[in-house]
Design a protein around this motif. Sequence first.
Motif, mmCIF file in Angstrom:
data_model
loop_
_atom_site.group_PDB
_atom_site.id
_atom_site.type_symbol
_atom_site.label_atom_id
_atom_site.label_comp_id
_atom_site.label_asym_id
_atom_site.label_seq_id
_atom_site.Cartn_x
_atom_site.Cartn_y
_atom_site.Cartn_z
ATOM 1 N N VAL A 135 38.874 41.054 40.032
ATOM 2 C CA VAL A 135 37.747 40.858 39.110
ATOM 3 C C VAL A 135 37.767 39.429 38.604
ATOM 4 C CG1 VAL A 135 36.837 41.509 36.838
ATOM 5 C CG2 VAL A 135 37.692 43.272 38.385
ATOM 6 N N ALA A 136 36.587 38.823 38.493
ATOM 7 C CA ALA A 136 36.496 37.504 37.857
ATOM 8 C C ALA A 136 35.344 37.501 36.872
ATOM 9 C CB ALA A 136 36.279 36.407 38.903
ATOM 10 N N ALA A 137 35.534 36.753 35.782
ATOM 11 C CA ALA A 137 34.474 36.510 34.808
ATOM 12 C C ALA A 137 34.202 35.007 34.779
ATOM 13 C CB ALA A 137 34.884 36.993 33.423
ATOM 14 N N TRP A 179 30.030 38.594 35.958
ATOM 15 C CA TRP A 179 31.214 39.365 36.389
ATOM 16 C C TRP A 179 31.126 39.590 37.891
ATOM 17 C CZ3 TRP A 179 35.357 40.808 33.305
ATOM 18 C CH2 TRP A 179 35.207 40.516 31.946
ATOM 19 N N ALA A 228 39.190 40.605 32.094
ATOM 20 C CA ALA A 228 39.851 39.676 33.008
ATOM 21 C C ALA A 228 40.742 38.767 32.169
ATOM 22 C CB ALA A 228 38.829 38.862 33.803
ATOM 23 N N ALA A 229 42.048 38.864 32.383
ATOM 24 C CA ALA A 229 43.016 37.999 31.705
ATOM 25 C C ALA A 229 43.574 37.020 32.722
ATOM 26 C CB ALA A 229 44.143 38.830 31.099
ATOM 27 N N ASP A 230 43.663 35.756 32.327
ATOM 28 C CA ASP A 230 44.010 34.701 33.290
ATOM 29 C C ASP A 230 44.718 33.589 32.526
ATOM 30 O OD1 ASP A 230 44.111 32.806 35.276
ATOM 31 O OD2 ASP A 230 41.962 32.876 35.743
ATOM 32 N N ALA A 250 37.867 33.290 34.347
ATOM 33 C CA ALA A 250 39.056 34.142 34.267
ATOM 34 C C ALA A 250 39.076 35.019 35.511
ATOM 35 C CB ALA A 250 39.028 35.003 32.999
ATOM 36 N N ALA A 251 40.097 34.832 36.336
ATOM 37 C CA ALA A 251 40.277 35.642 37.548
ATOM 38 C C ALA A 251 41.470 36.555 37.321
ATOM 39 C CB ALA A 251 40.512 34.752 38.760
ATOM 40 N N ASP A 252 41.331 37.825 37.703
ATOM 41 C CA ASP A 252 42.342 38.823 37.352
ATOM 42 C C ASP A 252 42.316 39.904 38.420
ATOM 43 O OD1 ASP A 252 44.030 40.650 36.159
ATOM 44 O OD2 ASP A 252 42.972 40.684 34.237
ATOM 45 N N TRP A 301 34.864 35.797 24.970
ATOM 46 C CA TRP A 301 35.921 34.952 25.559
ATOM 47 C C TRP A 301 36.972 34.683 24.500
ATOM 48 C CZ3 TRP A 301 36.257 33.351 30.661
ATOM 49 C CH2 TRP A 301 35.160 33.685 31.460
#
Lengths: 137, 137
Positions: free
Chosen positions: B85-87, B104, A80-82, B80-82, A104
């Motif tokens: 998908v979110a982490a 996740w 997940a890239a944000d 991180a939202a993408d 991370w």
Amino acid sequence: MSSVDARVHAVDETSTTRQAALDYVDRLENRDWPGLAAMLTDDVVYEMPQTRERLRGRDAFVRFNIEYPGDWHLRIRQLAADGRVAALWLDFRVGADQQDACVWLDVSEHGLISRVVDHWPEPYEPPPGREHLVERW
Amino acid sequence: MSSVDARVHAVDETSTTRQAALDYVDRLENRDWPGLAAMLTDDVVYEMPQTRERLRGRDAFVRFNIEYPGDWHLRIRQLAADGRVAALWLDFRVGADQQDACVWLDVSEHGLISRVVDHWPEPYEPPPGREHLVERW
């Protein structure tokens, strides 16, 4: 800047971060130490919260990875890239042993990795009391 | 769809996912069980890879959280939202005990959470051999 422009700008920053995360894993997996060094800030910080260990600087971080024992291999399970943050769920293997890692990354405004945090969740036996809700695999 | 439109579409999907991740933590922290149930798919899957436990369905997942022992509290450290998908890197506390969690989430096309994976990295003592590179905190 229009609202659409601002959103596209954010997407471009996220794209840079995503590529940095992909390259990070690829260069580790390929033991490409010059390539790894080139994508880190001088003062990159590496942290392992479980052991309360911290390491500072590009040279020390590359050295840590060179010296890491075992014929380890990495595969990305989720990414997940944000903006300038990325999370990686990695499959880490040494021979027949498998472990997950949750990593991370912080990425600088120039697209370099400035911080790495590794979590290593290890297997354990579940506590009693929830057998009525779960299955095991 | 133009290239810019496609990228803005992706940003909107990411925004929905980000809000779902924020709401998920908020509703857990506030023991808002109807609110939590309303943001899950019927067939949500919950997995804990460390114990190889899996739980299926909205009712079982809400029940699991209702029954989870202790006066636990959650705070987001990183998100991180993408896309869908979110982490989440969570600070989990029960009284004076603190632990990190790496979560996740998968989000459906309708913005509902369809999968939750919890990693619970526990503290451990570092292996010998890297004292020359690291500091402890």
